[in-house]
Design a protein around this motif. Structure first.
Motif, short mmCIF file in Angstrom:
data_model
loop_
_atom_site.label_atom_id
_atom_site.label_comp_id
_atom_site.label_asym_id
_atom_site.label_seq_id
_atom_site.Cartn_x
_atom_site.Cartn_y
_atom_site.Cartn_z
N PHE A 49 0.83 -1.20 0.00
CA PHE A 49 0.00 0.00 0.00
C PHE A 49 0.87 1.26 0.00
O PHE A 49 0.62 2.20 -0.75
CB PHE A 49 -0.92 0.00 1.22
CG PHE A 49 -1.78 1.23 1.33
CD1 PHE A 49 -2.91 1.38 0.56
CD2 PHE A 49 -1.43 2.25 2.21
CE1 PHE A 49 -3.71 2.53 0.66
CE2 PHE A 49 -2.21 3.39 2.31
CZ PHE A 49 -3.34 3.53 1.54
N LEU A 50 1.91 1.28 0.83
CA LEU A 50 2.79 2.45 0.90
C LEU A 50 3.51 2.69 -0.42
O LEU A 50 3.66 3.83 -0.86
CB LEU A 50 3.81 2.27 2.02
CG LEU A 50 3.27 2.16 3.46
CD1 LEU A 50 4.41 1.87 4.42
CD2 LEU A 50 2.53 3.42 3.87
N THR A 51 3.96 1.62 -1.04
CA THR A 51 4.71 1.77 -2.30
C THR A 51 3.80 2.09 -3.48
O THR A 51 4.29 2.55 -4.52
CB THR A 51 5.51 0.50 -2.62
OG1 THR A 51 4.60 -0.62 -2.73
CG2 THR A 51 6.54 0.22 -1.55
N SER A 52 2.51 1.88 -3.34
CA SER A 52 1.59 2.07 -4.47
C SER A 52 1.12 3.51 -4.64
O SER A 52 0.46 3.83 -5.62
CB SER A 52 0.35 1.18 -4.29
OG SER A 52 -0.48 1.66 -3.24
N ARG A 53 1.46 4.40 -3.69
CA ARG A 53 0.95 5.77 -3.74
C ARG A 53 1.53 6.51 -4.94
O ARG A 53 2.74 6.65 -5.09
CB ARG A 53 1.31 6.55 -2.48
CG ARG A 53 0.76 6.00 -1.17
CD ARG A 53 -0.75 5.92 -1.17
NE ARG A 53 -1.20 4.65 -1.72
CZ ARG A 53 -2.40 4.46 -2.25
NH1 ARG A 53 -3.28 5.43 -2.32
NH2 ARG A 53 -2.74 3.29 -2.72
N SER A 54 0.67 7.04 -5.78
CA SER A 54 1.11 7.72 -7.00
C SER A 54 1.81 9.04 -6.71
O SER A 54 2.59 9.52 -7.53
CB SER A 54 -0.10 7.97 -7.92
OG SER A 54 -1.06 8.79 -7.26
N ASN A 55 1.54 9.62 -5.55
CA ASN A 55 2.20 10.90 -5.21
C ASN A 55 3.47 10.69 -4.40
O ASN A 55 4.09 11.67 -3.97
CB ASN A 55 1.24 11.80 -4.44
CG ASN A 55 0.74 11.18 -3.14
OD1 ASN A 55 1.15 10.08 -2.78
ND2 ASN A 55 -0.12 11.88 -2.44
N HIS A 56 3.87 9.44 -4.16
CA HIS A 56 5.15 9.10 -3.52
C HIS A 56 5.30 9.70 -2.13
O HIS A 56 6.42 9.94 -1.67
CB HIS A 56 6.33 9.56 -4.41
CG HIS A 56 6.30 8.99 -5.79
ND1 HIS A 56 6.67 7.69 -6.07
CD2 HIS A 56 5.90 9.54 -6.98
CE1 HIS A 56 6.53 7.46 -7.36
NE2 HIS A 56 6.05 8.55 -7.93
N MET A 57 4.22 9.90 -1.41
CA MET A 57 4.31 10.58 -0.12
C MET A 57 4.93 9.72 0.98
O MET A 57 5.29 10.22 2.04
CB MET A 57 2.95 11.10 0.32
CG MET A 57 1.96 10.07 0.82
SD MET A 57 0.40 10.84 1.37
CE MET A 57 0.92 11.73 2.83
N PHE A 58 5.12 8.42 0.72
CA PHE A 58 5.72 7.54 1.72
C PHE A 58 7.06 6.97 1.28
O PHE A 58 7.55 5.99 1.85
CB PHE A 58 4.76 6.39 2.05
CG PHE A 58 3.45 6.83 2.63
CD1 PHE A 58 3.40 7.54 3.82
CD2 PHE A 58 2.26 6.55 1.98
CE1 PHE A 58 2.18 7.96 4.35
CE2 PHE A 58 1.04 6.95 2.50
CZ PHE A 58 1.01 7.67 3.69
N ASP A 59 7.69 7.57 0.29
CA ASP A 59 8.95 7.03 -0.23
C ASP A 59 10.03 6.93 0.84
O ASP A 59 10.78 5.95 0.90
CB ASP A 59 9.46 7.88 -1.40
CG ASP A 59 8.70 7.60 -2.69
OD1 ASP A 59 7.75 6.79 -2.66
OD2 ASP A 59 9.06 8.18 -3.73
N SER A 60 10.12 7.94 1.70
CA SER A 60 11.15 7.92 2.75
C SER A 60 10.87 6.83 3.77
O SER A 60 11.79 6.14 4.25
CB SER A 60 11.23 9.29 3.46
OG SER A 60 11.65 10.29 2.56
N LEU A 61 9.60 6.65 4.12
CA LEU A 61 9.22 5.59 5.06
C LEU A 61 9.52 4.22 4.46
O LEU A 61 10.04 3.33 5.14
CB LEU A 61 7.73 5.71 5.39
CG LEU A 61 7.14 4.64 6.31
CD1 LEU A 61 7.87 4.61 7.65
CD2 LEU A 61 5.64 4.90 6.52
N VAL A 62 9.23 4.05 3.18
CA VAL A 62 9.53 2.78 2.50
C VAL A 62 11.04 2.52 2.51
O VAL A 62 11.49 1.39 2.73
CB VAL A 62 8.99 2.80 1.06
CG1 VAL A 62 9.52 1.61 0.26
CG2 VAL A 62 7.47 2.78 1.06
N LYS A 63 11.83 3.58 2.33
CA LYS A 63 13.29 3.42 2.35
C LYS A 63 13.76 2.94 3.72
O LYS A 63 14.65 2.09 3.82
CB LYS A 63 13.98 4.73 1.98
CG LYS A 63 15.49 4.60 1.85
CD LYS A 63 16.14 5.83 1.25
CE LYS A 63 17.63 5.61 1.06
NZ LYS A 63 18.29 6.79 0.45
#
Length: 222
Positions: A49-63
């Motif tokens: 779900f976090l990686t699927s966001r089109s606006n990339h708002m969780f990219d740092s959390l995913v990292k």
């Protein structure tokens, strides 16, 4: 002629008003309450779900999750997860340098033990706590994944005497209780979006003003 101008203006405004809900749904949900989701989103585990966001708002959390190899941790069954947007993670990175430095400390340069400790503060295991439950409970202590104490408040939505309309939306406030010697403050974070349902968790998104540091004392590097 004047009537035609007013009709055109009215028609344009109507189109804009009708388009706004669709824009919000396609971009991201920021409503202080419940949000509609597709069945596809609801069938995803938290990581997907976090990686699927089109606006990339969780990219740092995913990292952070990737650096810790913690995919299984966030995908464990029956949890409540407080998702930190990129701005919240950046506050952690910036606090590792003095204010006169502009470059955030890379996540890879922050100790994994520190990142894992903080990630655990945003996970409540063995409980899916919805907005409705938090409002019903009003105030409740929970143990975070790392053993810290979290305090959830269900607030808002009151109705004044003589009125049938609520004065505000219901919402959750999340408080991490200060640990002496470890934290500098008792940290409180607000939620911008509640009740995002995934295959394994209820997800509440922290406000953009939140901090992934969550009150942790940090050493400054020059």
């Amino acid at each position: 002629m004047t009537n035609n101008i007013f009709l055109k203006i009215y028609a344009c405004l109507l189109v804009v008003v009708l388009a706004l809900p669709a824009c919000r749904k396609n971009d991201y949900y920021v409503d202080g309450g419940l949000s509609g989701q597709s069945r596809e989103e609801m069938s995803m585990p938290v990581y997907d779900f976090l990686t699927s966001r089109s606006n990339h708002m969780f990219d740092s959390l995913v990292k952070i999750i990737d650096l810790l190899d913690a995919k299984a941790l966030v995908n464990q069954n029956n949890i409540t997860f407080f998702a930190a947007p990129n701005s919240a993670v950046q506050r952690l990175q910036m606090n590792f340098t003095p204010d006169d430095k502009q470059t955030p400390r890379p996540l890879s340069a922050i100790g994994k033990d520190t990142l894992r400790f903080l990630l655990g503060r945003f996970i409540i295991p063995n409980a899916k706590i919805t907005l409705e439950k938090a409002v019903t409970d009003k105030e409740m202590f929970y143990k975070a994944e790392n053993g810290d104490s979290l305090f959830l408040y269900g607030k808002g939505g009151g109705i004044q005497p003589g009125s049938s309309l609520p004065t505000s939306a219901f919402y959750i406030e999340y408080t991490h209780v200060k640990i002496p010697g470890v934290d500098s403050v008792r940290y409180t974070g607000g939620i911008q979006t509640h009740n995002l349902m995934t295959a394994n968790a209820v997800v509440h998104v922290l406000k953009n003003g939140a901090s992934f540091a969550a009150g942790l004392k940090q050493r400054y590097y020059r």
